[in-house]
Design a protein around this motif. Structure first.
Motif, short mmCIF file in Angstrom:
data_model
loop_
_atom_site.label_atom_id
_atom_site.label_comp_id
_atom_site.label_asym_id
_atom_site.label_seq_id
_atom_site.Cartn_x
_atom_site.Cartn_y
_atom_site.Cartn_z
N GLU A 129 -2.30 44.19 39.65
CA GLU A 129 -2.32 42.92 38.92
C GLU A 129 -0.98 42.20 38.98
OE1 GLU A 129 -5.04 41.68 37.41
OE2 GLU A 129 -6.40 43.39 37.28
N ASN A 155 -4.78 35.98 42.12
CA ASN A 155 -5.09 34.89 41.19
C ASN A 155 -5.32 33.65 42.04
OD1 ASN A 155 -5.26 33.11 39.02
ND2 ASN A 155 -3.04 32.98 38.74
N SER A 159 -11.17 27.84 40.51
CA SER A 159 -11.98 28.65 39.60
C SER A 159 -13.45 28.38 39.88
CB SER A 159 -11.63 28.34 38.15
OG SER A 159 -12.09 27.05 37.83
N MET A 167 -11.53 32.23 35.52
CA MET A 167 -10.49 33.21 35.78
C MET A 167 -9.71 32.83 37.03
SD MET A 167 -11.06 35.97 33.60
CE MET A 167 -11.06 37.61 34.27
N LEU A 170 -5.29 28.96 37.18
CA LEU A 170 -4.45 28.87 35.99
C LEU A 170 -3.31 29.88 36.09
CD1 LEU A 170 -7.41 29.24 33.46
CD2 LEU A 170 -6.22 27.10 33.90
N SER A 172 -1.86 33.16 34.72
CA SER A 172 -2.75 34.22 34.26
C SER A 172 -2.09 35.59 34.26
CB SER A 172 -3.97 34.25 35.17
OG SER A 172 -4.78 35.36 34.87
N GLN A 173 -2.53 36.46 33.35
CA GLN A 173 -2.12 37.86 33.40
C GLN A 173 -2.92 38.63 34.45
OE1 GLN A 173 -4.22 36.58 31.07
NE2 GLN A 173 -4.83 38.12 29.56
N PHE A 174 -3.93 37.97 35.04
CA PHE A 174 -4.79 38.64 36.03
C PHE A 174 -4.36 38.29 37.44
CE2 PHE A 174 -7.46 37.63 32.30
CZ PHE A 174 -7.66 38.92 31.85
N ASP A 177 -0.38 35.59 41.94
CA ASP A 177 -0.62 34.22 42.42
C ASP A 177 -0.81 34.24 43.94
OD1 ASP A 177 -0.31 33.47 39.81
OD2 ASP A 177 1.67 32.57 40.08
#
Ligand SMILES: *Cc1c(COP(=O)(O)O)cnc(C)c1O
Length: 408
Positions: A129, A155, A159, A167, A170, A172-174, A177
């Motif tokens: 991640e 990421n 979307s 998800m 944006l 994101s913590q997921f 990039d």
């Protein structure tokens, strides 16, 4: 009167008008389980969904089950020989499937060193991640003898349009990039990792085929672009999922045939660098959501300022999503019915609540039902995904729910 979603197909009534789940009455199932509240999952309906997926999707697409949707252990054992892999998002989920013999990938933010070590020892794929997580995984693996199986979760810059939960596109913590992914891939390969590929998840609960088709095409293009820049083909690409189910009035089921046909076309024209890549789709709610029914019993019937309240022994502590408090912007009614009068016409209006001491605990607001009495069974549909495990079961210290997997 407020509308409610349509009861999913696959449920019937016996001659006395009682709800049948997998051919058995709800009362019979409650007796078998030892009481209410009870979640019943009809494996036959999950089997049908798996069949629909296989028929619609290009044969080269592997089907992964996202354990997060429903981690009930008997369900995981049952589904293991019908799918191609498990996607887990915590060490706890990993523990539930690690013995089932399928490929596993482990995504999710906040993996601790200990969890990374467990995953590396179990030789499963870690979907990184972040760059920091990648460095920690490399350092932990360096203490052992086996190169870690590492993939990068990306990421994406787009979307899934119209998705219930976006998800991508944006901060994101997921995932990493997309423009930083190639450098990380080079770093992992140079450090001797067993490079597994990419994981790109753009959103959940999409009902429109067009949105999914667009997201899948963009995902394939992005996977190729990142791989070109990294200078290496990905052994695997997880294309995400996001197939939605109808919960609410007006929701239309996803046209999966159209999605499958378009994906086949996208793959025909795929960039060369993905020529040998194994592709997968990860699904949770689309596989199991409509197969589950939450059964609660009416404990009290009361009138208040001209409205009828049916108070049940269940509530949002088991079925948070039906109360409208699991990420919904607007509260709408899940499909509900009286299980012991499923075949009876609705001739009254009532609000169904749970037993928790909070006004949030609303299971159905001002819906049309046959007249209900204390002792009647309430069925809430679309309870197979994000039910019990996505609810605050400890809240108010009420009894826990039972669960039952019905295998034909
Ligand atoms: C939650 C999640 C899923 C499952 O989503 P559904 O809407 O249940 O299909 C799949 N993949 C990832 C990465 C997730 O976070």
């Amino acid at each position: 009167m407020k509308a409610m979603g349509l009861v999913p197909s696959g449920f019937g009534a016996d001659v006395e008008g009682r709800l049948l789940i997998g051919g058995r009455t709800a009362d019979d199932l409650v007796a078998e389980a030892g009481g209410t509240p009870l979640f019943v999952y009809d494996a036959g309906l999950i089997q049908q969904k798996i069949g629909l997926f296989r028929a619609a999707m290009p044969p080269e697409i592997s089907l992964h089950y996202a354990v997060k949707a429903n981690p009930y252990t008997p369900l995981l054992s049952w589904i293991a020989d019908k799918i191609d892999g498990f996607d887990v998002a915590s060490a706890g989920e990993l523990g539930r499937v690690v013995h089932l013999g399928l490929p596993i990938s482990f995504a999710g933010p906040g993996k601790t060193d200990q969890q990374l070590e467990t995953a590396i020892r179990a030789a499963i794929t870690i979907n990184l991640e972040s760059e920091g997580e990648g460095e920690r995984a490399l350092a932990i693996a360096a203490q052992g003898s086996r190169p870690p199986k590492l993939a990068v979760r990306v990421n994406p810059p787009f979307s899934l349009k119209g998705a219930g939960m976006k998800m991508g596109g944006l901060a994101s913590q997921f995932g990493v990039d997309h423009d930083r992914a190639p450098a990380l891939i080079r770093r992992l390969i140079d450090a001797g990792a067993d490079w597994r590929g990419l994981h790109i998840f753009a959103g959940s609960q999409a009902l429109h085929a067009d949105a999914l088709i667009e997201a899948q095409a963009a995902t394939v293009a992005l996977a190729a672009e990142i791989s070109e820049q990294a200078g290496t083909p990905p052994p695997e690409v997880n294309l995400g999922g996001g197939f939605g189910i109808p919960y609410f009035p007006g929701d239309q089921p996803l046209d999966i045939e159209t999605v499958g046909t378009a994906l086949a076309k996208t793959l025909e024209g795929r960039p060369k660098i993905l020529g040998e890549t194994r592709l997968s789709i990860e699904l949770g709610r689309w596989l199991v959501g409509e197969a589950g029914v939450y059964l609660t019993r009416i404990v009290d019937r009361k009138e208040s300022r001209g409205e009828t309240f049916l108070v049940t022994n269940g509530g949002l502590h088991h079925m948070l999503a039906a109360s409208g408090n699991f990420g919904q912007l607007l509260r709408r009614n899940y499909p509900v019915a009286l299980a012991n009068r499923f075949g009876t016409e609705a001739d009254s209006e009532a609000t169904i609540t749970g037993c928790l001491c909070t006004p949030l605990d609303l299971l159905a607001h001002e819906v049309a039902l046959p007249r209900a009495e204390v002792g009647d069974l309430v069925a809430i549909f679309c309870a197979g995904a994000y039910g019990l495990s996505a609810s605050p079961q400890e809240f108010l210290s009420q009894p826990r729910a039972r669960e039952l997997l019905l295998q034909g």
